[in-house]
Scaffold this active site. Structure first.
Site, PDB file in Angstrom:
ATOM      1  N   ALA A 145       0.795  -1.238   0.000  1.00  0.00           N
ATOM      2  CA  ALA A 145       0.000   0.000   0.000  1.00  0.00           C
ATOM      3  C   ALA A 145       0.832   1.295   0.000  1.00  0.00           C
ATOM      4  CB  ALA A 145      -0.976  -0.039   1.175  1.00  0.00           C
ATOM      5  N   ASP A 194      -3.982  -2.900   3.728  1.00  0.00           N
ATOM      6  CA  ASP A 194      -4.154  -2.019   2.565  1.00  0.00           C
ATOM      7  C   ASP A 194      -5.188  -0.944   2.819  1.00  0.00           C
ATOM      8  OD1 ASP A 194      -2.892  -4.487   1.332  1.00  0.00           O
ATOM      9  OD2 ASP A 194      -2.849  -2.992  -0.270  1.00  0.00           O
TER      10      ASP A 194
HETATM   11  O1  MRU Z   1      -1.035  -7.272  -3.395  1.00  0.00           O
HETATM   12  P1  MRU Z   1       0.058  -6.616  -2.608  1.00  0.00           P
HETATM   13  O2  MRU Z   1       1.373  -7.315  -2.700  1.00  0.00           O
HETATM   14  O3  MRU Z   1       0.160  -5.138  -2.948  1.00  0.00           O
HETATM   15  O4  MRU Z   1      -0.442  -6.711  -1.115  1.00  0.00           O
HETATM   16  C1  MRU Z   1       0.341  -6.186  -0.096  1.00  0.00           C
HETATM   17  C2  MRU Z   1      -0.216  -6.411   1.255  1.00  0.00           C
HETATM   18  O5  MRU Z   1      -1.217  -7.075   1.433  1.00  0.00           O
HETATM   19  C3  MRU Z   1       0.470  -5.714   2.391  1.00  0.00           C
HETATM   20  O6  MRU Z   1       0.300  -6.433   3.570  1.00  0.00           O
HETATM   21  C4  MRU Z   1      -0.121  -4.320   2.582  1.00  0.00           C
HETATM   22  O7  MRU Z   1      -0.137  -3.597   1.369  1.00  0.00           O
HETATM   23  C5  MRU Z   1       0.612  -3.538   3.589  1.00  0.00           C
HETATM   24  S1  MRU Z   1       2.178  -2.981   3.009  1.00  0.00           S
HETATM   25  C6  MRU Z   1       2.961  -2.174   4.247  1.00  0.00           C
END
Ligand code: MRU
Length: 372
Positions: free
Chosen positions: A56, A249
């Site tokens: 995110a 997210d």
């Molecule tokens: O699909 P992604 O790899 O973008 O998902 C990322 C996650 O689920 C993380 O846990 C979230 O974005 C937090 S990042 C600090």
């Protein structure tokens, strides 16, 4: 990434050409370390959509840098501001769940609105994107400091024995600008001499755990063990997990948390085994406009190819193989929602709070006031 995480960044301006933004292509890790150039906002949008950058906070930062690239391109047009606004619309459609995307776009557009007619749009957006990144590093570090207190407490209770943390997906340095959110307390704890070991969920279908979290923990000398997604409950039943820490997210103002698919199942298992389940997040991941995570958070559904295929090393080559025969229906939900009642606490840059409207309002009174 070198063993010195201090100097690590996931996105930066090309040193000898500030009209180019550079990123680490995370679709190539862990087998190849490839730096890619983004030379216009469309490439930025593509990098987000195809997950060359992901996580995110990094999605938000890439969107901000993409608007800077749009400002450069737009300076050749009659109406640069409209050009940037159009770019913001396209960027906003790249990934639906991470609220940091909308947050970053709104912040940059807000800065344009507040600036006078005589502004230098390119310098303005360059400086804003840079600030978003610098602030994110500080935010992650502070999450680390607050979260480290939890690990310290467990280490004390265990008389200095190793603290076992379970994490899901990659909420690490690679998902932010540096330090990560879920990993930040671990990095800080290591610096303070606390013995920490991390159980890393593989995180199908894209394997952010095995491909990204393992990569960055290994490079930073953090002891860790890769497990399949379904092993967490088993380890919890046997007392081999002291604490779970994940990222998010999008978190509602009432403390419901959307995170990578499978997070909810870990929270259920942790609840059943009375294991603390914490979510680490920057305030930029809080969506103050919504309160019910189950109905109000858009859940991204991605290409089924990610489920039917896996990528890995075969000899010296990276290859992709299909794991399912033709003829089966496939769905690929990228995120799930963990209700606040299953979460022990939220670790933020301003401290730790209970996952509730009151808890978040105590740490962020101004945001909460504006939202109500
Ligand atoms: O699909 P992604 O790899 O973008 O998902 C990322 C996650 O689920 C993380 O846990 C979230 O974005 C937090 S990042 C600090």
């Amino acid at each position: 990434m070198t063993a010195n995480i201090q100097n690590f960044r996931t996105i930066w301006l090309k040193p000898d050409d500030p009209s180019i933004v550079q990123i680490i292509d995370q679709t190539k890790l862990p087998h190849e370390y490839v730096v890619r150039d983004l030379s216009n906002y469309r490439e930025g949008a593509q990098a987000i959509r195809e997950m060359l950058v992901r996580g995110a906070p990094l999605i938000g930062a890439t969107a901000a840098w993409s608007l800077y690239l749009a400002a450069i391109e737009g300076s050749e047009t009659e109406d640069p501001v409209s050009f940037v606004k159009q770019a913001a619309i396209e960027l906003g459609e790249t990934r639906p769940t991470a609220v940091n995307l909308r947050w970053a776009l709104d912040r940059v557009l807000g800065v344009i609105r507040q600036s006078g007619e005589n502004r230098d749009l390119v310098s303005l957006l360059r400086s804003e994107a840079q600030s978003i990144c610098d602030e994110d590093v500080e935010i992650s570090w502070n999450i680390g400091v607050h979260g480290c207190a939890l690990l310290e407490e467990i280490a004390e209770e265990k008389s200095g024995e190793v603290v076992n943390v379970l994490t899901h997906c990659n909420a690490g340095a690679l998902a932010t600008i540096n330090w990560g959110t879920a990993t930040a307390p671990i990095y800080v704890a290591r610096q303070r001499g606390i013995d920490v070991h991390v159980w890393v969920d593989e995180t199908r279908p894209r394997n952010q755990g095995s491909q990204l979290t393992c990569w960055e923990l290994a490079r930073n000398g953090v002891p860790h063990t890769l497990i399949v997604d379904n092993a967490g409950g088993h380890l919890m039943q046997r007392g081999q997990v002291d604490i779970c820490i994940t990222g998010t997210d999008r978190t509602t103002r009432t403390g419901d948390v959307a995170n990578k698919i499978g997070t909810y199942l870990k929270a259920l298992a942790a609840h059943d085994n009375a294991i603390p389940f914490y979510v680490a997040l920057p305030s930029t991941s809080i969506d103050w406009t919504i309160q019910d995570g189950m109905t109000e958070i858009p859940i991204e559904e991605r290409d089924t190819h990610e489920v039917s295929h896996v990528r890995g090393m075969h000899g010296n080559d990276v290859r992709e193989v299909k794991t399912v025969a033709d003829g089966s229906a496939i769905r690929n939900y990228a995120f799930d929602v963990t209700p606040a009642r299953l979460i022990t606490g939220l670790i933020t840059e301003c401290g730790i709070c209970e996952p509730s409207e009151e808890g978040l309002a105590r740490l962020f009174p101004d945001f909460a006031k504006r939202a109500s």
